[in-house]
Design a protein around this motif. Structure first.
Motif, PDB file in Angstrom:
ATOM      1  N   VAL A  41       0.849  -1.183   0.000  1.00 19.20           N
ATOM      2  CA  VAL A  41       0.000   0.000   0.000  1.00 19.20           C
ATOM      3  C   VAL A  41       0.889   1.240   0.000  1.00 19.20           C
ATOM      4  CG1 VAL A  41      -2.033   1.043   1.099  1.00 19.20           C
ATOM      5  CG2 VAL A  41      -1.552  -1.361   1.445  1.00 19.20           C
ATOM      6  N   THR A  42       1.970   1.193  -0.739  1.00 19.77           N
ATOM      7  CA  THR A  42       2.930   2.287  -0.706  1.00 19.77           C
ATOM      8  C   THR A  42       2.754   3.281  -1.845  1.00 19.77           C
ATOM      9  OG1 THR A  42       4.491   0.921  -1.941  1.00 19.77           O
ATOM     10  CG2 THR A  42       4.662   0.879   0.466  1.00 19.77           C
ATOM     11  N   GLU A  43       2.035   2.924  -2.862  1.00 18.71           N
ATOM     12  CA  GLU A  43       1.898   3.813  -4.008  1.00 18.71           C
ATOM     13  C   GLU A  43       0.440   4.175  -4.228  1.00 18.71           C
ATOM     14  OE1 GLU A  43       3.646   2.008  -7.397  1.00 18.71           O
ATOM     15  OE2 GLU A  43       5.573   1.674  -6.431  1.00 18.71           O
ATOM     16  N   ALA A  44       0.208   5.192  -5.006  1.00 18.54           N
ATOM     17  CA  ALA A  44      -1.159   5.628  -5.302  1.00 18.54           C
ATOM     18  C   ALA A  44      -1.907   4.575  -6.104  1.00 18.54           C
ATOM     19  CB  ALA A  44      -1.135   6.957  -6.066  1.00 18.54           C
ATOM     20  N   GLU A  45      -1.186   3.816  -6.915  1.00 17.74           N
ATOM     21  CA  GLU A  45      -1.823   2.764  -7.694  1.00 17.74           C
ATOM     22  C   GLU A  45      -2.417   1.686  -6.777  1.00 17.74           C
ATOM     23  OE1 GLU A  45      -0.555  -0.796 -10.773  1.00 17.74           O
ATOM     24  OE2 GLU A  45       0.844   0.824 -10.365  1.00 17.74           O
ATOM     25  N   ASP A  46      -1.712   1.384  -5.693  1.00 19.25           N
ATOM     26  CA  ASP A  46      -2.205   0.378  -4.755  1.00 19.25           C
ATOM     27  C   ASP A  46      -3.452   0.877  -4.027  1.00 19.25           C
ATOM     28  OD1 ASP A  46      -0.032  -1.241  -5.423  1.00 19.25           O
ATOM     29  OD2 ASP A  46       1.231  -0.245  -3.930  1.00 19.25           O
ATOM     30  N   PHE A  47      -3.445   2.140  -3.656  1.00 21.02           N
ATOM     31  CA  PHE A  47      -4.622   2.729  -3.020  1.00 21.02           C
ATOM     32  C   PHE A  47      -5.795   2.736  -3.993  1.00 21.02           C
ATOM     33  CE2 PHE A  47      -7.238   6.475  -2.041  1.00 21.02           C
ATOM     34  CZ  PHE A  47      -7.674   6.102  -0.776  1.00 21.02           C
ATOM     35  N   GLY A  48      -5.521   3.053  -5.249  1.00 25.15           N
ATOM     36  CA  GLY A  48      -6.563   3.041  -6.275  1.00 25.15           C
ATOM     37  C   GLY A  48      -7.149   1.656  -6.479  1.00 25.15           C
ATOM     38  N   ARG A  49      -6.325   0.631  -6.324  1.00 23.54           N
ATOM     39  CA  ARG A  49      -6.823  -0.742  -6.434  1.00 23.54           C
ATOM     40  C   ARG A  49      -7.838  -1.032  -5.320  1.00 23.54           C
ATOM     41  NH1 ARG A  49      -2.136  -3.407  -6.381  1.00 23.54           N
ATOM     42  NH2 ARG A  49      -1.955  -3.372  -8.638  1.00 23.54           N
ATOM     43  N   TYR A  50      -7.531  -0.586  -4.108  1.00 23.71           N
ATOM     44  CA  TYR A  50      -8.471  -0.773  -2.994  1.00 23.71           C
ATOM     45  C   TYR A  50      -9.780  -0.025  -3.237  1.00 23.71           C
ATOM     46  CZ  TYR A  50      -5.216  -3.195   0.080  1.00 23.71           C
ATOM     47  OH  TYR A  50      -4.392  -4.118   0.627  1.00 23.71           O
ATOM     48  N   VAL A  51      -9.676   1.202  -3.716  1.00 23.97           N
ATOM     49  CA  VAL A  51     -10.882   1.989  -4.009  1.00 23.97           C
ATOM     50  C   VAL A  51     -11.692   1.314  -5.109  1.00 23.97           C
ATOM     51  CG1 VAL A  51     -11.698   4.203  -4.917  1.00 23.97           C
ATOM     52  CG2 VAL A  51      -9.862   4.147  -3.230  1.00 23.97           C
TER      53      VAL A  51
END
Length: 86
Positions: A41-51
């Motif tokens: 959960v270190t990058e914005a892409e990972d956060f976007g995956r959760y969203v």
């Protein structure tokens, strides 16, 4: 219907039913279906995956509740028609 000034009324019971269905669907999607625990959960892409998974879970919950309401209304119709024939 897609008619001007037509409002869709979603009963409050289905809004209450949405919460546990959403929790169950999102739990399944996060831990089993998408296997998000293998990602960081270190990058914005990972956060976007959760969203993205949460938004898909909301849509899946709405579709599930719509199918439940359709099944209930279909059962009501079938039982009414049986009672009228008797």
């Amino acid at each position: 219907m897609l008619v001007k000034d037509y409002t869709v009324i979603f009963p409050k019971f289905y809004w209450v039913l949405l919460i546990p269905v959403f929790l169950g669907v999102s739990y399944y999607n996060i831990f089993f279906d998408w296997q998000l625990q293998q990602f960081s959960v270190t990058e914005a892409e990972d956060f976007g995956r959760y969203v993205f998974v949460i938004v898909l879970s909301i849509f899946q919950s709405f579709i599930t509740i719509l199918l439940i309401s359709f099944a209930v209304s279909l059962l009501k119709y079938l039982f009414r028609s049986k009672e009228q024939n008797s």
